[in-house]
Enzyme design. Structure first.
Site, short mmCIF file in Angstrom:
data_model
loop_
_atom_site.label_atom_id
_atom_site.label_comp_id
_atom_site.label_asym_id
_atom_site.label_seq_id
_atom_site.Cartn_x
_atom_site.Cartn_y
_atom_site.Cartn_z
N SER A 153 9.89 -34.21 4.13
CA SER A 153 10.58 -34.23 2.96
C SER A 153 12.10 -33.96 3.35
O SER A 153 12.76 -34.51 4.41
CB SER A 153 10.17 -33.27 1.92
N ASP A 321 2.46 -40.66 -1.71
CA ASP A 321 3.47 -40.32 -2.22
C ASP A 321 4.12 -41.19 -3.20
O ASP A 321 4.47 -42.23 -3.15
CB ASP A 321 4.42 -40.05 -1.07
N HIS A 351 2.74 -36.38 -2.68
CA HIS A 351 4.00 -36.07 -1.51
C HIS A 351 3.75 -34.85 -0.92
O HIS A 351 4.04 -34.72 0.42
CB HIS A 351 5.45 -35.79 -2.43
#
Length: 371
Positions: A153, A321, A351
């Site tokens: 991320s 995601d 995610h």
């Protein structure tokens, strides 16, 4: 800054340490004085400094990747620790609190030169700024190049920026659950979160220290974010349309007295949990740094921007995601020099699968990076 290397063997593994790195010229043109970085290390740096691994945290993460001298669990123990893919008995693992954070590094809640918290005066920092700060920390630790830089991320965006900004200092780079830039939709989600904080009555333009804090705004920001961290299937499967315990949303006599659905209670819990451990201004600062994520800024096309990178790359995405779509990771992998496959983590959670299911990449990490 002192050029002399920091002694790394005198502090127990997994203990937060603090390093002053001097003044930092920011990408915006502003100057941030007397910067301090909070960081943790595990393992021992070898004689030639060739076994150092940098693990970058995500948006509200801290530096405690894995447990060390204490038994406090870390947030990525499937990835790092004794016997894990990033084996702390073999590698010297470093994790740095991002510039603007609230876990040891200079940020809005830390004192400015006048002794008062930076608050509203804290400058905009970008991922390139925090990478430049981390490069100074690496110098102080005696690390001329990283064996690997790994992140998911926001942490993946930071890892990518390292490989492009300092190609001679990154030999391997793992970019997980993020693309080459933040899209308009991702910026839109982020703006809703920062606005939730700024509109809290207690925000006071960012100068709330010493008074009531914008807890409601921060909790709402976390709710918005968490919806994007989990998939629709995950939320439906866990909560459906069920009421929370004895609360019955359809039996209330008024709107003000309505009960909650289970999913609402879950989001309330996530928001309240973050409020207890995170600073609202830091949430804004780091979120805006993520908004700035664009590896192409000032560098040309995506292929041209990535061309200087000499690292061996591992690119991965979570199939469910809905914040950073797998297609963005595929675009990144296709644009990197050489043949870079896209590894797909299969996880219905969304995610957050980059954290909970990182074990699915253990074989790839062991074979290609940490064998």
């Amino acid at each position: 800054m002192e050029s002399e290397a920091v002694e790394s063997g005198t502090v127990p593994d997994g203990t937060v340490r603090f390093l002053p790195i001097g003044d930092l010229e920011l990408e915006s043109g502003a100057r941030l004085p007397d910067v301090v970085l909070g960081y943790e290390t595990w393992g021992t740096l070898n004689a030639d400094g060739s076994n150092a691994v940098l693990i970058e945290h995500a948006l509200t993460g801290d530096t405690h990747v894995t447990r060390g001298a204490s038994e406090e669990p870390g947030w990525w123990e499937q990835l790092a620790g004794p016997g894990a893919p990033v084996d702390t008995d073999k590698y010297f693992v470093v994790s740095v609190n991002m510039l603007g954070g609230c876990y040891g590094s200079t940020g809005p809640s830390t004192p400015a030169p006048d002794g008062r918290p930076w608050g509203s005066r804290f400058p905009l920092v970008t991922l390139r700024d925090t990478t430049a700060a981390e490069a100074r920390l690496a110098d102080a630790l005696g690390i001329r190049s990283w064996y690997a830089v790994v992140g998911g991320s926001l942490g993946g965006a930071r890892a990518l920026e390292w490989a492009v900004s300092y190609p001679g200092r990154v030999r391997r780079c793992a970019v997980i659950s993020v693309g080459a830039s933040s899209t308009a939709e991702q910026i839109a989600f982020a703006q809703a979160q920062t606005l939730a904080i700024r509109q809290d009555p207690h925000f006071n333009g960012g100068d709330y220290y010493g008074g009531p804090e914008p807890e409601s705004g921060l909790a709402l920001a976390r709710r918005i974010a968490h919806i994007t961290y989990r998939s629709a299937a995950e939320l439906d499967g866990r909560f459906g349309r069920n009421a929370q315990a004895a609360e019955a949303p359809l039996e209330a006599g008024s709107l003000a007295g309505r009960g909650r659905y289970q999913v609402e209670s879950y989001l309330d819990h996530q928001g309240n949990k973050l409020v207890r451990r995170f600073d609202a201004n830091s949430y804004i600062a780091i979120t805006e740094a993520l908004m700035s994520h664009d590896v192409c800024r000032g560098r040309g096309t995506l292929a041209a921007s990535l061309a200087p990178a000499t690292a061996d790359f591992l690119v991965a995405a979570v199939d469910s995601d809905r914040l950073y779509f797998p297609a963005q990771s595929r675009e990144l992998a296709d644009a990197l020099p050489g043949e870079v496959p896209l590894h797909v983590i299969e996880a219905p959670i969304g995610h957050d699968g980059f954290l909970t299911e990182i074990g699915q990449l253990s074989e790839q990490f062991r074979q290609n990076f940490f064998g």
